[in-house]
Design a protein around this motif. Structure first.
Motif, PDB file in Angstrom:
ATOM      1  N   GLU A  36       3.033  -9.748 -17.287  1.00 38.12           N
ATOM      2  CA  GLU A  36       2.799  -9.967 -15.496  1.00 38.12           C
ATOM      3  C   GLU A  36       3.845  -9.687 -14.736  1.00 38.12           C
ATOM      4  OE1 GLU A  36       2.532 -13.644 -16.639  1.00 38.12           O
ATOM      5  OE2 GLU A  36       0.027 -13.649 -17.142  1.00 38.12           O
ATOM      6  N   SER A  37       5.573  -9.920 -15.465  1.00 40.05           N
ATOM      7  CA  SER A  37       6.299  -9.659 -14.526  1.00 40.05           C
ATOM      8  C   SER A  37       6.774  -8.334 -14.210  1.00 40.05           C
ATOM      9  CB  SER A  37       7.716 -10.092 -15.221  1.00 40.05           C
ATOM     10  OG  SER A  37       7.250 -11.354 -15.529  1.00 40.05           O
ATOM     11  N   LEU A  38       5.891  -7.554 -14.955  1.00 46.44           N
ATOM     12  CA  LEU A  38       6.266  -5.886 -14.023  1.00 46.44           C
ATOM     13  C   LEU A  38       5.167  -5.594 -14.102  1.00 46.44           C
ATOM     14  CD1 LEU A  38       8.327  -4.587 -17.204  1.00 46.44           C
ATOM     15  CD2 LEU A  38       9.263  -4.988 -15.316  1.00 46.44           C
ATOM     16  N   GLU A  39       4.294  -6.248 -13.665  1.00 42.16           N
ATOM     17  CA  GLU A  39       2.674  -5.812 -13.242  1.00 42.16           C
ATOM     18  C   GLU A  39       2.394  -5.102 -13.674  1.00 42.16           C
ATOM     19  OE1 GLU A  39       3.396  -5.114  -8.852  1.00 42.16           O
ATOM     20  OE2 GLU A  39       3.373  -6.791  -8.961  1.00 42.16           O
ATOM     21  N   TRP A  40       2.139  -4.732 -15.234  1.00 43.07           N
ATOM     22  CA  TRP A  40       1.169  -3.996 -16.155  1.00 43.07           C
ATOM     23  C   TRP A  40       0.547  -4.382 -16.973  1.00 43.07           C
ATOM     24  CZ3 TRP A  40       6.280  -1.714 -20.131  1.00 43.07           C
ATOM     25  CH2 TRP A  40       7.164  -1.071 -18.920  1.00 43.07           C
ATOM     26  N   SER A  41      -0.333  -4.065 -17.527  1.00 43.36           N
ATOM     27  CA  SER A  41      -1.745  -4.182 -18.384  1.00 43.36           C
ATOM     28  C   SER A  41      -0.880  -4.430 -19.610  1.00 43.36           C
ATOM     29  CB  SER A  41      -2.343  -3.229 -18.447  1.00 43.36           C
ATOM     30  OG  SER A  41      -1.910  -2.223 -19.263  1.00 43.36           O
ATOM     31  N   LEU A  42      -1.323  -6.487 -20.558  1.00 45.08           N
ATOM     32  CA  LEU A  42      -0.784  -6.585 -21.232  1.00 45.08           C
ATOM     33  C   LEU A  42      -1.400  -5.392 -22.596  1.00 45.08           C
ATOM     34  CD1 LEU A  42      -0.299  -8.493 -23.695  1.00 45.08           C
ATOM     35  CD2 LEU A  42      -2.421  -9.202 -23.485  1.00 45.08           C
ATOM     36  N   SER A  43      -2.178  -4.609 -22.130  1.00 47.90           N
ATOM     37  CA  SER A  43      -2.773  -3.501 -23.288  1.00 47.90           C
ATOM     38  C   SER A  43      -0.894  -2.204 -23.502  1.00 47.90           C
ATOM     39  CB  SER A  43      -4.291  -3.123 -23.174  1.00 47.90           C
ATOM     40  OG  SER A  43      -3.650  -1.917 -22.058  1.00 47.90           O
ATOM     41  N   LYS A  44      -0.756  -2.204 -22.183  1.00 47.03           N
ATOM     42  CA  LYS A  44       0.484  -0.986 -22.013  1.00 47.03           C
ATOM     43  C   LYS A  44       1.360  -1.825 -22.744  1.00 47.03           C
ATOM     44  CE  LYS A  44       3.335   0.468 -18.895  1.00 47.03           C
ATOM     45  NZ  LYS A  44       3.792   1.768 -16.902  1.00 47.03           N
TER      46      LYS A  44
END
Length: 295
Positions: A36-44
């Motif tokens: 969430e902090s890096l605006e990535w997906s959890l799967s990444k």
């Protein structure tokens, strides 16, 4: 800890993902919070930590900053990421190598020591070219000749990289006595293979023992324990349907305990050498040595 040349890509990747996971846990963040902090997906995030995907330089820098990793440590991680992106010697033939075996190949050369138990055939690191070729042909029915040639080339390259390095890992090998009598190819192939085992057993980094038939302990599946101060201890097991890699502490401890029990029950190095010499002579004479023929 062993020292030497640059780290191979598999070992570098394992170290990188372990360090990133440890750094995240140290600052008390979950994978979801990082995503969430890096605006990535959890799967990444999960795939980076599991080693399923690599990580770009920009993403790694952003992750290190978010995890409050200092400049010096970040540089080390960037170097590991670079090493993980290199192509190993096996790259072009990786389709011929099961994933667990690929990891074994990547870890064994950087290991501090290995313990290998085999119940069916001579270990891959100790096979002569003729024995390896005969074994591949008998075990790979229906495979095209060019596939078998590639698999043999991988096996021999793996051997050369292991035995010809400046500082090979201390290697303890335990072979079931049945392996000595299981014919792979003709008698000359077997004679040469027994001589090869005896020659390797004389090398300072190799200790070879045979587990005789009369010992009432046995394990069906072959396995290898790979120990490294850098990458930890893992177990490669040749299961019936597929090869498996174990990293969980209790499972690794179970395999180490089994190896220790089998090792203590085996013939010592001197008696093992005598047995190999006797079996080699029997094959060289054109016979089929069997344990019940010994005096």
């Amino acid at each position: 800890m062993r020292t030497g040349g640059e780290m191979n890509p598999i070992a570098a990747s394992r170290l990188l993902r372990a360090d990133l996971r440890r750094a995240r846990e140290t600052v008390g963040l979950t994978q979801m919070q990082v995503a969430e902090s890096l605006e990535w997906s959890l799967s990444k995030v999960t795939r980076i930590e599991s080693g399923d995907v690599g990580i770009s330089v920009n993403d790694l820098r952003a992750l290190c900053m978010h995890l409050e990793i200092g400049a010096a440590a970040t540089e080390v991680l960037l170097q590991r990421a670079q090493a993980a992106r290199r192509r190993g010697w096996w790259h072009d033939d990786r389709a011929e190598i099961p994933p667990a075996m690929l990891t074994l190949i990547g870890l064994e050369s950087d290991a501090d020591n290995l313990s290998e138990y085999v119940s069916a055939f001579v270990p891959g690191l100790m096979q002569t070219p003729a024995y390896a070729s005969a074994l591949l042909h008998s075990a790979s029915l229906g495979a095209a000749e060019h596939q078998l040639g590639r698999r043999l080339a991988v096996r021999l390259r793996r051997q050369a990289n292991f035995h010809e390095q400046r500082e090979p890992p201390d290697t303890s090998v335990l072979i079931e006595e049945a392996v000595l009598y299981r014919r792979v190819g003709d008698q000359q192939i077997m004679a040469d293979q027994m001589k090869r085992l005896a020659e390797l057993a004389r090398r300072p980094y190799v200790t070879l023992r045979v587990l005789p038939f009369e010992v009432p302990v046995y394990r069906a599946e072959s396995f290898t324990v790979i120990r490294s101060e850098l990458t930890g201890t893992v177990v490669y097991s040749e299961a019936r349907l597929s090869d498996v890699l174990f990293e969980e502490g209790p499972i690794v401890a179970h395999f180490e305990s089994q190896f220790a029990e089998l090792w203590e029950a085996a013939l010592d190095a001197g008696r093992t050498g005598q047995l190999l010499h006797r079996v080699a002579e029997g094959y060289a004479a054109g016979g089929n040595p069997r344990p019940w023929l010994w005096d």
